[in-house]
Motif scaffolding. Structure first.
Motif, PDB file in Angstrom:
ATOM      1  N   ALA C 228      68.191  46.744  18.105  1.00 55.73           N
ATOM      2  CA  ALA C 228      67.621  47.747  17.211  1.00 55.73           C
ATOM      3  C   ALA C 228      66.463  48.402  17.936  1.00 55.73           C
ATOM      4  CB  ALA C 228      67.135  47.098  15.930  1.00 55.73           C
ATOM      5  N   GLU C 229      66.058  49.566  17.457  1.00 55.20           N
ATOM      6  CA  GLU C 229      64.919  50.227  18.085  1.00 55.20           C
ATOM      7  C   GLU C 229      63.679  49.367  17.949  1.00 55.20           C
ATOM      8  OE1 GLU C 229      64.392  54.256  16.756  1.00 55.20           O
ATOM      9  OE2 GLU C 229      66.490  54.664  17.254  1.00 55.20           O
ATOM     10  N   VAL C 230      62.812  49.423  18.971  1.00 55.41           N
ATOM     11  CA  VAL C 230      61.655  48.522  19.023  1.00 55.41           C
ATOM     12  C   VAL C 230      60.839  48.599  17.740  1.00 55.41           C
ATOM     13  CG1 VAL C 230      59.587  47.923  20.332  1.00 55.41           C
ATOM     14  CG2 VAL C 230      61.600  48.838  21.511  1.00 55.41           C
ATOM     15  N   GLY C 231      60.637  49.817  17.231  1.00 56.76           N
ATOM     16  CA  GLY C 231      59.814  50.001  16.040  1.00 56.76           C
ATOM     17  C   GLY C 231      60.380  49.298  14.807  1.00 56.76           C
ATOM     18  N   GLN C 232      61.669  49.021  14.816  1.00 55.56           N
ATOM     19  CA  GLN C 232      62.309  48.429  13.635  1.00 55.56           C
ATOM     20  C   GLN C 232      62.202  46.910  13.598  1.00 55.56           C
ATOM     21  OE1 GLN C 232      63.428  50.444  11.447  1.00 55.56           O
ATOM     22  NE2 GLN C 232      63.656  52.369  12.594  1.00 55.56           N
ATOM     23  N   HIS C 233      61.843  46.294  14.738  1.00 55.54           N
ATOM     24  CA  HIS C 233      61.930  44.832  14.848  1.00 55.54           C
ATOM     25  C   HIS C 233      61.191  44.085  13.753  1.00 55.54           C
ATOM     26  CE1 HIS C 233      63.454  44.388  19.261  1.00 55.54           C
ATOM     27  NE2 HIS C 233      64.128  45.265  18.565  1.00 55.54           N
ATOM     28  N   LYS C 234      59.971  44.577  13.452  1.00 52.03           N
ATOM     29  CA  LYS C 234      59.129  43.871  12.491  1.00 52.03           C
ATOM     30  C   LYS C 234      59.834  43.820  11.122  1.00 52.03           C
ATOM     31  CE  LYS C 234      54.924  42.084  12.321  1.00 52.03           C
ATOM     32  NZ  LYS C 234      55.459  40.772  12.672  1.00 52.03           N
ATOM     33  N   ALA C 235      60.265  44.982  10.686  1.00 50.70           N
ATOM     34  CA  ALA C 235      60.923  45.062   9.381  1.00 50.70           C
ATOM     35  C   ALA C 235      62.251  44.304   9.405  1.00 50.70           C
ATOM     36  CB  ALA C 235      61.161  46.527   9.021  1.00 50.70           C
TER      37      ALA C 235
END
Lengths: 436, 240, 398
Positions: C228-235
């Motif tokens: 997944a895109e890096v920004g999505q990892h947390k969610a």
């Protein structure tokens, strides 16, 4: 007289503050680097077994076929471990491996947690001097006749049972009930010498289960399994019957006679196995067994990485550069004071007295350098543990360093001061007395 | 007290050999005040260095206080310098970092006296040269004459038998030079043997005996006839 | 005008000072050359590409502890759930994580008879699915991916297929295409159907790091990889935990980390080595330059009168400056040459006892050049003071 020299040294240091500061700085930087690497090294090279080092022996076999592995593997097969357990020749012995399961209690509030588990024999606790807070090891009979019993660590006991005496209580491992028979105190040898393969500086497990349960419970293996030939592994039984190595086997052999006797017992065992068609490599039975005491075991397990040895070597060289550096500065400083030395010599100071005076001065500078160096080392170790998350066990400045550091610092300084002090004490008293 | 027989001192470099002293003979008796004169380069300083055990000699015989000085170990020589000899230099040679008391204390330290004894002697010596009130001053705070008096105090503190002075007044103006000279005479009168190197014939004349060194040899020595009465004169002056 | 000969002979006469400086420079060059070589070698090692979209691949463990769970079945369901989550580009289960320092490795034979056949080098043995290539972001350069119906349940099932790394393909079949080639476990065949441009194994210090194989086996283990895109990892972490726990709560889900984080951890010791060695090099240069400065200052003090005399005889300020510079260049250069030789010897020792490659001669050479620069700075600063000494000093007695 010593105090007089110290007084003179202090005056001289104060008189040339910048030069003295340079010298202290040079020593302290060298010492700081050396102590940092030495500290990490000594922590890694530490032998936690102490005087029992020779009595605890790990058993290794050359069980591989010809043209496969070219060294003893550190682990042994299940069949060999079971045979040695049955043989029961050593006063105490333990097979072991690392596993892991989800832990729960009767309390539904306690969330299941994944825990590393050591599966081993009851002698483990005696051999490695594990302290008990409550209860004790499981009964010797359990090592033959499996029972669902467990020894847990103080930390886990705190989390699961609030730290109270939990002996007799039940924990669930992967949903299966085990009865707690003992709680051990804070025990965490560094390096983790009984099993350095899964992280030499990782923490000790918090759950210990009887090895005799292995075949029934088919505990998953959280360590290395290695094989030297292709064997199909369709189920756990295949693993147990295979030539795959995945177990450590430790023995406690108090005297050298015990060890010699055990070695010949092992050779004998290999001979029997050879007759059964195992141990097919062209190696004599005696050469097919290896007993490593703790020191040898840690060495074979490469607990101290090569990088660390390189660093210690380079920092020793670094220190020698600092030594040459202060030697030069010292020479400069001392030669400037040759006229004073001439006067002192004329007045009746012996060469030895002049030499001592300057060596004391150098020693004082070394001592300051050592103290500052200790600060550097402390800071460097702190930075390393913060930046790289290096295990705390390795970056903690060991107590012995508080003694070793000033010793090395003063030693280095004295070594560097030897030549300048010698030169200055050889000053001919007559040369400097006639003023121009 | 001091006997030198056929002393030779040769300095060698790659190219030249210099005879600083050749067949040098001298005897100095207890309590004498001897002035040594001579042109520069004649060997005066070499003689003084040998007499003061600061330098060895090539051959010959030297007895000081019945001790044979040839082949003396460095430590032994240091001990004799410390106990029996006091030095006074043209450049004073005080240690600039130490105050007056500490400067005077230096030889006593090496002698191994305890703190009380050191204190007593330092005080006595500084009072004798008239600087008892300035014990805590640094040498740089004093005039040249005063500095030389401190140097004399330092030489006296060890109660030596024998005082060696190398151009003690060379760096001083005439008034101060006279004061220092008078002090030396007073010390000599109290029983200390003094050998003084000087190029000032005026000063030399005030000594009991005058030696001239030329080309490394004793050339001529005269006992001044008027020496005795002259000394009395000086003593009176100091007293008044 | 540089008069080297008189400077050189005056150096020889003043002995201890220059000798000490020389020793210091020799040792410094030896240490700095080796240290900077090791630093460079480690940096290069850390900059190797893994062939993986390291930042984008999120990995985690699902540990089922209820004995009643059918692990294989649950694994299938979980993979479906993961692929259905928003923002997930691809997902698969795996037996091991790349660059993690632990996993499976094996060798295969080039022929059916184990007695005579040569074998492949040790390779990282990934068990994966038709989703593995997309999940890791590998670049298929030859052949094809697995089809969904080719994925086996166990390593022992027949129909064994492999996708291998280019490095392995070129080592085993240097001159021909690997596609369609067979490898053997005893007499069982494995067929190469695809080649990926680059795919590293698990052990970053191993010589065999570039040799990897993906087998067509869906290993029902507990490790999963999601792209997944890096920004999505947390969610995504929360979404994954929530979705999987909803499906079956009897498990522990943890160890979320990207492959980039896994890699960083594996290279941590090298990073540490680089940091400590760099620190050493900087401090060493500092100390050496301090030593040089100190020595020059001492020389100036000692030779004040001589410098004054030279000035009185007509030397310019530049002459005085170059006098000191040439003097120290001489020391530095001879120390540098000796130090470089020592560096080579030291490098050979390190190579003999430890697993270090041979010292590249460029490093001692560059160190000597660096030392010359340090010398210039360390000498010019105090020597400017010497140049300012007034010619009147010649007549003044000190």
């Amino acid at each position: 007289m010593f105090l007089y020299y110290v007084d003179l040294a202090w005056r001289s240091i104060r008189k040339t503050p910048i030069l003295s500061l340079l010298m202290v700085l040079a020593i302290s930087v060298g010492i700081g680097i050396t102590i940092t690497t030495l500290n990490v090294y000594s922590m890694m090279a530490y032998n936690p077994a102490g005087e029992r080092s020779e009595q605890l022996n790990a058993i290794q076999f050359w069980s591989q076929g010809p043209d496969t592995w070219d060294d003893f593997h550190r682990l042994i097969t299940y069949q060999d471990a079971m045979n040695l357990r049955k043989g029961k020749v050593a006063p105490a012995q333990a097979a072991m491996f690392r596993s892991g399961m989800a832990v729960q209690t009767d309390d539904p509030e306690v969330l299941p947690r994944l825990q590393g588990i050591r599966v081993t024999d009851g002698d483990f606790f005696k051999m490695f001097e594990v302290p008990f807070v409550y209860g004790n090891r499981w009964d010797k009979a359990v090592d033959l006749d499996p029972a669902y019993q467990a020894v847990i660590g103080e930390k886990l006991n705190q989390k699961l049972f609030g730290g109270e005496n939990s002996v007799g209580k039940t924990i669930y491992l992967n949903r299966k009930p085990y009865q707690v028979v003992g709680v051990i105190g804070d025990w965490n040898p560094q390096p983790k010498y009984y099993d350095p393969t899964s992280g030499a500086f990782s923490r000790s497990e918090q759950i210990f289960l009887p090895f005799s349960l292995t075949a029934n419970e088919e505990f998953s293996v959280w360590g290395n399994s290695s094989g030297w030939k292709h064997e199909p592994m369709n189920n756990y039984q295949d693993r147990l019957n295979s030539e795959k190595v995945w177990l450590e086997f430790w023995t406690f052999l108090p005297t050298s006679e015990d060890r010699a006797a055990y070695k010949s017992y092992l050779a004998n065992y290999v001979e029997q196995q050879k007759e059964l068609g195992r141990f097919t490599d062209n190696k004599s039975p005696v050469d097919s067994v290896l007993m490593s005491d703790v020191a040898g075991w840690l060495e074979r397990s490469h607990v101290v990485p090569e990088d660390n040895k390189i660093l210690v070597g380079l920092s020793a060289l670094f220190l020698s550069v600092c030594l040459v550096n202060i030697l030069g500065l010292m020479l400069t400083k001392f030669l400037k004071r040759a006229p004073e030395v001439g006067v002192r010599r004329a007045i009746g100071a012996s060469r030895g007295q002049i030499f001592s005076q300057y060596m004391v001065e150098v020693g004082v500078i070394g001592l300051f350098g050592g103290l500052v160096g200790l600060l550097w080392a402390w800071g460097a170790l702190y930075a390393l543990s913060a930046r790289f998350g290096v295990s705390e066990g390795l970056t903690h400045l060991s107590m012995s360093m508080w003694l070793i550091t000033p010793t090395i610092a003063v030693g280095t300084a004295l070594l560097a001061g030897l030549y300048p002090a010698w030169v200055v004490c050889r000053t001919k008293p007559s040369v400097y007395l006639k003023s121009q | 007290m001091l006997t030198m027989k056929n002393i030779n001192k040769v300095f060698k470099t790659d190219l030249v050999e210099t005879h600083a002293l050749r067949d040098f003979n001298l005897e100095v008796k207890e309590g004498e005040f001897v002035a040594v004169t001579g042109p520069s380069g004649s060997g005066k300083t070499t003689f003084l260095n040998i007499a003061g055990l600061l330098e060895g000699f090539t051959n010959g015989e030297y007895h000081l206080d019945d001790v044979n000085i040839s082949n003396l170990s460095d430590n032994k020589a240091a001990a004799i310098r410390n106990e029996k000899i006091g030095f006074i230099f043209q450049g004073f040679n005080l240690i600039p970092d130490l105050n007056l008391a500490e400067n005077v204390e230096v030889p006593l330290r090496y002698r191994g006296f305890n703190a009380k004894e050191r204190q007593r002697r330092v005080k006595a010596a500084l009072e004798q040269v008239g600087l008892g009130a300035r014990m805590k001053h640094l040498p740089s705070q004093l005039s040249g004459g005063q500095q030389q008096r401190v140097a004399i105090a330092r030489a006296l503190a060890g109660e030596p038998r024998f005082l060696l002075a190398d151009e003690p007044t060379g760096n001083l103006d005439s008034l101060m030079a006279r004061q220092v000279m008078e002090l030396l005479e007073e010390i000599n009168k109290a029983g200390t043997t003094i050998i003084m190197v000087t190029h000032d014939p005026e000063l030399a004349r005030r000594a009991q005996r005058n030696i001239q060194i030329v080309d490394g040899q004793v050339c001529d020595f005269t006992l001044y006839q008027g020496g005795q009465s002259h000394l009395v004169d000086t003593a009176e002056k100091v007293a008044s | 005008m540089l008069n080297i000969k008189p400077i050189f002979s005056s150096l020889l006469r003043s002995k201890s000072g220059p000798v000490l400086l020389l020793v210091q420079i020799i040792l410094s060059v030896a240490i700095v050359a080796n240290a900077s070589f090791i630093i460079h070698e480690r940096l290069e090692m850390m900059q190797r590409g893994s062939g993986i979209a390291e930042e984008e691949v999120l990995t985690f463990n699902v540990f089922n502890f209820d004995p009643s769970i059918d692990i294989d079945q649950q694994n299938k369901i979980d993979q479906q759930i993961l692929r259905g989550l928003p923002n997930v580009q691809a997902a698969t289960s795996t037996n091991m994580l790349p660059l993690s320092g632990s996993g499976w490795s094996s060798t295969l034979n080039l022929g059916p008879d184990p007695e005579t056949a040569k074998s492949t080098p040790q390779y990282a043995m990934y068990l994966g699915t038709e989703h593995t290539i997309k999940t890791l972001g590998l670049k298929l350069i030859e052949g094809r991916n697995f089809y969904a119906d080719e994925i086996n349940k166990s390593v022992n099932d027949p129909g064994k297929l492999m996708i291998i790394s280019k490095a392995l393909a070129e080592t085993v079949w240097p001159d021909e295409s690997a596609i369609g080639k067979l490898l053997y476990i005893d007499d069982e065949q494995l067929e190469v159907i695809g080649v990926v441009e680059k795919f590293q194994g698990a052990w970053v210090d191993s010589d065999d790091l570039e040799y990897s194989v993906i087998h067509n086996v869906d290993f029902a283990g507990y490790t999963y990889m999601v792209r997944a895109e890096v920004g999505q990892h947390k969610a995504l972490q929360d979404a994954i935990t929530k979705a999987l726990m909803k499906e079956n709560p009897n498990r522990v889900i943890d160890d979320f980390q990207s492959v980039a984080e896994v890699k960083k951890l594996s290279y941590r010791d090298h990073e540490l080595m680089i940091t400590v060695l760099s620190m050493m090099v900087v401090l060493l240069l500092l100390i050496t330059s301090l030593g040089l400065t100190g020595m020059v200052m001492f020389n100036i003090q000692r030779r004040t009168k001589q410098i004054g005399t030279r000035r009185a005889l007509g030397a310019t300020k530049g002459d005085i400056l170059s006098l000191f510079l040439v003097e120290n260049y001489l020391i530095c250069l001879s120390g540098g040459v000796l130090g470089a030789s020592l560096a080579v010897v030291l490098g050979q020792q390190l190579m003999k006892y430890y697993d270090l490659p041979q010292l590249n001669l460029l490093y001692p050479a560059m160190t000597v050049v660096g030392m010359m620069l340090v010398t210039t700075v360390a000498v010019v600063l105090p020597a400017r003071r010497a140049a300012n000494i007034s010619p009147a000093m010649a007549t003044r007695s000190v």
